[in-house]
Scaffold this active site. Structure first.
Site, short mmCIF file in Angstrom:
data_model
loop_
_atom_site.label_atom_id
_atom_site.label_comp_id
_atom_site.label_asym_id
_atom_site.label_seq_id
_atom_site.Cartn_x
_atom_site.Cartn_y
_atom_site.Cartn_z
N ASP A 25 76.65 -85.44 -19.23
CA ASP A 25 75.67 -84.40 -19.51
C ASP A 25 74.34 -84.96 -18.97
OD1 ASP A 25 74.36 -82.20 -20.86
OD2 ASP A 25 73.69 -83.69 -22.33
N LEU A 26 73.36 -84.09 -18.76
CA LEU A 26 72.10 -84.57 -18.17
C LEU A 26 71.03 -84.77 -19.24
CD1 LEU A 26 70.42 -85.14 -15.59
CD2 LEU A 26 69.96 -82.70 -15.47
N ASP A 27 70.59 -83.64 -19.85
CA ASP A 27 69.50 -83.69 -20.82
C ASP A 27 69.92 -84.48 -22.05
OD1 ASP A 27 67.85 -82.01 -19.26
OD2 ASP A 27 68.79 -80.22 -20.08
N THR A 48 64.84 -84.83 -21.01
CA THR A 48 64.13 -83.61 -20.63
C THR A 48 63.90 -82.70 -21.84
OG1 THR A 48 66.27 -83.08 -19.75
CG2 THR A 48 64.49 -83.28 -18.17
N LYS A 59 69.33 -77.96 -28.25
CA LYS A 59 69.97 -78.97 -27.42
C LYS A 59 71.37 -78.52 -26.98
CE LYS A 59 67.32 -82.96 -28.69
NZ LYS A 59 67.23 -84.22 -29.40
N SER A 118 76.34 -80.12 -16.80
CA SER A 118 75.12 -79.73 -17.52
C SER A 118 74.96 -78.23 -17.61
CB SER A 118 73.90 -80.31 -16.78
OG SER A 118 72.71 -79.74 -17.27
N ALA A 119 74.41 -77.76 -18.72
CA ALA A 119 74.15 -76.33 -18.91
C ALA A 119 72.92 -75.88 -18.12
CB ALA A 119 73.92 -76.05 -20.40
N LYS A 136 78.66 -74.23 -23.11
CA LYS A 136 79.24 -75.13 -24.11
C LYS A 136 79.09 -74.47 -25.47
CE LYS A 136 77.51 -79.10 -21.45
NZ LYS A 136 76.56 -80.20 -21.38
N GLU A 182 78.09 -87.24 -23.90
CA GLU A 182 77.36 -86.06 -24.40
C GLU A 182 76.45 -86.38 -25.57
OE1 GLU A 182 76.35 -83.06 -24.77
OE2 GLU A 182 77.30 -82.04 -23.12
N ASP A 183 75.30 -85.72 -25.64
CA ASP A 183 74.40 -85.93 -26.79
C ASP A 183 74.34 -84.74 -27.73
OD1 ASP A 183 72.92 -84.26 -24.99
OD2 ASP A 183 71.12 -84.75 -26.14
#
Ligand code: BG6
Ligand code: MG
Length: 220
Positions: free
Chosen positions: A10-12, A18, A46, A115-116, A146, A170-171
């Site tokens: 995942d990115l953020d 971010t 999130k 990522s979303a 997601k 994933e966070d």
């Protein structure tokens, strides 16, 4: 796991933070609409898509808007958000993450982004890590957000790797559910009290190495 072939990130909140820029932009929008939006409220956004985030924000402010108005508000927020992310550079990579990505590559594990965000490619570019990824799946490629597994299954499909040979980092709770629904292993990044369903939770990549990952996967 028989053989680790793919790691999906995942990115953020995993590669960079971010969430703080999303928060600044949403807060500015809330203020313009006449209410306050707190950091606690922001937690609910999130891993959630832009439109769903706006709906949650409007719920917090007790406001109702037409679809047309919502589209304009989401666009406004995004314009502000993009101004923030265009200022980013590699110093915003979270501690240890670059070393970990490079270590995976050295060990012939493919890398995918899941990522979303529709701004994911811009962020990867600003961070200078686009070439590390074998597949990039972002909010422009998927139709279902997601916790639907699409964002992760698509990455594995693009690289021709079976889901059981993939691990997701994933966070967000929604992302952890998505990874589990995809039949993948999942490592939560953050607070174990929040990420209850993850098979394993780490606080970050500052002291997490490839050997630690193999150790965790061996126990599964
Ligand atoms: C996710 C974030 O990665 O992307 C969410 O965790 C965000 O907070 C979502 O709403 C969509 O991002 P964007 O950049 O398409 O508005
Ligand atoms: Mg995230």
């Amino acid at each position: 796991m028989q053989q680790l072939q793919l790691a999906i990130f995942d990115l953020d909140g995993v590669i960079c933070d971010t969430a703080k820029y999303h928060y600044l932009a949403w807060k500015r929008l809330a203020q313009e609409l006449g209410f306050d939006f707190t950091e606690k409220d922001n937690e609910r956004l999130k891993g959630v898509s832009r439109m769903r985030s706006l709906e949650i924000l409007l719920e917090v402010g007790g406001l109702e808007k037409t679809e047309e108005e919502k589209a304009k508000l989401a666009e406004k927020k995004n314009t502000w958000y993009v101004e923030y992310i265009l200022q980013m550079d590699s110093s915003e990579l979270l501690p240890g993450v670059l070393d970990f990505l490079e270590e995976l590559k050295e060990n012939e594990v493919k890398l995918a982004l899941g990522s979303a965000s529709k701004n994911a490619r811009t962020i990867l570019q600003r961070l200078g890590i686009t070439p590390l990824f074998d597949a990039i799946v972002d909010g422009n490629l998927v139709t279902k957000a997601k916790p639907d597994p699409e964002v992760f299954t698509l990455g594995a499909e693009l690289l021709g790797i079976p889901p059981e040979n993939a691990v997701v980092f994933e966070d967000a709770q929604a992302g952890i559910e998505a990874a589990l629904a995809a039949g993948m292993k999942v490592i939560g990044v953050g607070d174990p009290k929040v990420l209850k369903h993850a098979q394993h939770v780490i606080t970050g990549f500052a002291s997490f190495r490839f050997a630690d990952l193999l150790e965790i996967l061996k126990q599964e």
